[in-house]
Design a protein around this motif. Structure first.
Motif, mmCIF file in Angstrom:
data_model
loop_
_atom_site.group_PDB
_atom_site.id
_atom_site.type_symbol
_atom_site.label_atom_id
_atom_site.label_comp_id
_atom_site.label_asym_id
_atom_site.label_seq_id
_atom_site.Cartn_x
_atom_site.Cartn_y
_atom_site.Cartn_z
ATOM 1 N N ARG A 59 0.821 -1.210 0.000
ATOM 2 C CA ARG A 59 0.000 0.000 0.000
ATOM 3 C C ARG A 59 0.861 1.268 0.000
ATOM 4 O O ARG A 59 0.513 2.274 -0.644
ATOM 5 N N ALA A 82 -10.049 8.438 -8.854
ATOM 6 C CA ALA A 82 -9.721 7.111 -8.328
ATOM 7 C C ALA A 82 -8.353 7.101 -7.659
ATOM 8 O O ALA A 82 -8.182 6.565 -6.552
ATOM 9 N N SER A 85 -8.238 8.929 -4.251
ATOM 10 C CA SER A 85 -8.986 8.374 -3.128
ATOM 11 C C SER A 85 -8.078 7.496 -2.276
ATOM 12 O O SER A 85 -7.601 6.454 -2.733
ATOM 13 N N HIS A 87 -8.870 5.810 0.341
ATOM 14 C CA HIS A 87 -9.575 4.778 1.099
ATOM 15 C C HIS A 87 -9.803 3.495 0.312
ATOM 16 O O HIS A 87 -10.250 2.491 0.875
ATOM 17 N N VAL A 88 -9.511 3.516 -0.954
ATOM 18 C CA VAL A 88 -9.799 2.350 -1.789
ATOM 19 C C VAL A 88 -8.496 1.819 -2.364
ATOM 20 O O VAL A 88 -7.806 2.523 -3.102
ATOM 21 N N ALA A 89 -8.158 0.562 -2.018
ATOM 22 C CA ALA A 89 -6.970 -0.071 -2.591
ATOM 23 C C ALA A 89 -7.278 -0.513 -4.016
ATOM 24 O O ALA A 89 -8.350 -1.057 -4.287
ATOM 25 N N ILE A 90 -6.368 -0.287 -4.909
ATOM 26 C CA ILE A 90 -6.534 -0.671 -6.311
ATOM 27 C C ILE A 90 -5.618 -1.838 -6.673
ATOM 28 O O ILE A 90 -6.062 -2.867 -7.167
ATOM 29 N N TYR A 192 -5.733 -1.881 -14.134
ATOM 30 C CA TYR A 192 -6.923 -1.157 -13.662
ATOM 31 C C TYR A 192 -7.284 -0.025 -14.625
ATOM 32 O O TYR A 192 -8.452 0.163 -14.979
#
Length: 368
Positions: A59, A82, A85, A87-90, A192
């Protein structure tokens, strides 16, 4: 005292090869999945801690890449949002689904890091866990020693969060492993961008090459705790201040990375090699390493006691390890110990090849 024997002769001539094969086999199993079998002797806490360290490490690198990519795609609302952000792991879910984080070398570093933290925790509970030696070095009259000691102290501070739990930033990895991990995470982000946002693959590749290359170029392996420990150990040795008593004091103060660096300097081994020998799963490595470093018997006994009381990874499979290790220390002369450890002074790729062949030969023999 037991009569000393030469381990470089007769049936003991393969001692180095067997020691290497056992150590590599143990860490190969331990590192591949972070799901260690019972014979690897890691606790559930150690396994969970290693897995948590890996997640946080991925991370950290992902966040560094995303920050750069967000700037790169400021004109692309979807990607900019995206990547911005937090808070969102990609990348992490992509890598976990593909099961591509099973890197034995990375896993070995994580196992080392977990054992170092456990050793530190054991020292923190002891009466002598003050780390006064390192503080004294920071105030040393020798400006070079004081500077290297301060760098080591700063590097140590990065190993803990506000709750004194272990953390692992990207600056703690050998450069080759860090580069592989950066490109792996970058590839996940590229997937992604292309699959989720329909970005043209050419544009995605150009962006990835730019931001990942920039991150890799800024990496300084010399800032790692291990590198700082080696620099300080070498400087102490040049100043004639790395004697047996100092080795024991370093270990009693819970400074395991500095001890590994120092015993490696004394025995003529680099940091990874000294760690590998010290953590021999059959428990012979510590005695051979101390003998090769020409440590006197009294200090060797004290060091072995500390290693076995605070570092279970250094004790081997059976009980009463310190006594058995001291017997081996007394029964082996310096020349024989150095001969056994000569394999750890050559190219790591050669050691890896010897270990693979030895492990394979043993597996074939057991199956026959």
């Amino acid at each position: 005292m037991a009569e000393r024997r030469s381990q470089g002769q007769g049936g003991d001539g393969d001692a180095a090869r067997l020691l290497l094969a056992a150590a590599r086999e143990r860490f190969s199993v331990a590192a591949t999945d972070l799901l260690l079998p019972s014979e690897a002797r890691l606790t559930e806490w150690q396994r969970l801690t290693a897995a948590a360290l890996l997640i946080r490490l991925v991370r950290t690198i992902e966040d560094a890449l995303r920050a750069r990519l967000a700037e790169h795609f400021a004109d692309h609302d979807g990607l900019h949002a995206a990547f911005s952000s937090a808070h969102v792991a990609i990348a992490q879910p992509v890598l976990e689904r593909a099961q591509v984080l099973r890197d034995a070398e990375l896993g070995t570093v994580l196992v080392r890091r977990v054992e170092e933290h456990r050793f530190w925790k054991e020292n923190a509970r002891s009466d002598d866990g003050s780390e006064e030696y390192l503080l004294d070095l920071v105030r040393d009259h020798d400006a070079g020693i004081a500077s290297d000691a301060m760098a080591l102290m700063i590097a140590r501070s990065r190993r803990f969060d506000q709750f004194n739990e272990p953390v692992m930033g990207e600056t703690e990895l050998p450069a080759e492993i860090q580069h592989r991990l950066v490109w792996m995470i970058a590839a996940a982000l590229r997937q992604y961008m292309v699959q989720q946002h329909g970005l043209a693959s050419g544009r995605a590749d150009a962006a990835i090459a730019a931001v990942a290359g920039e991150l890799i170029a800024s990496y300084d392996e010399g800032a790692s705790l291990e590198a700082c420990s080696v620099r300080l150990a070498r400087r102490l040795a040049r100043a004639g201040r790395l004697d047996d008593a100092v080795l024991q004091l370093i270990l009693e103060d819970g400074l395991l990375p500095l001890f590994i660096a120092a015993i490696g300097v004394r025995a003529g081994l680099d940091y990874p090699a000294a760690w590998e020998v010290l953590s021999d799963p059959r428990g012979r490595g510590p005695a051979l390493l101390l003998r090769a470093a020409e440590v006197e018997r009294d200090q060797a006994a004290g060091i072995l006691l500390v290693l076995n009381s605070r570092g279970r990874m250094f004790s081997g499979a059976e009980g009463n390890a310190a006594a058995r290790q001291l017997d081996l220390f007394e029964a082996t002369d310096e020349a024989a110990a150095r001969d056994v450890l000569r394999l750890w002074q050559v190219d790591p790729g050669y050691r890896a090849a010897v270990a693979r062949l030895s492990t394979r030969a043993r597996s074939v023999a057991e199956a026959a």
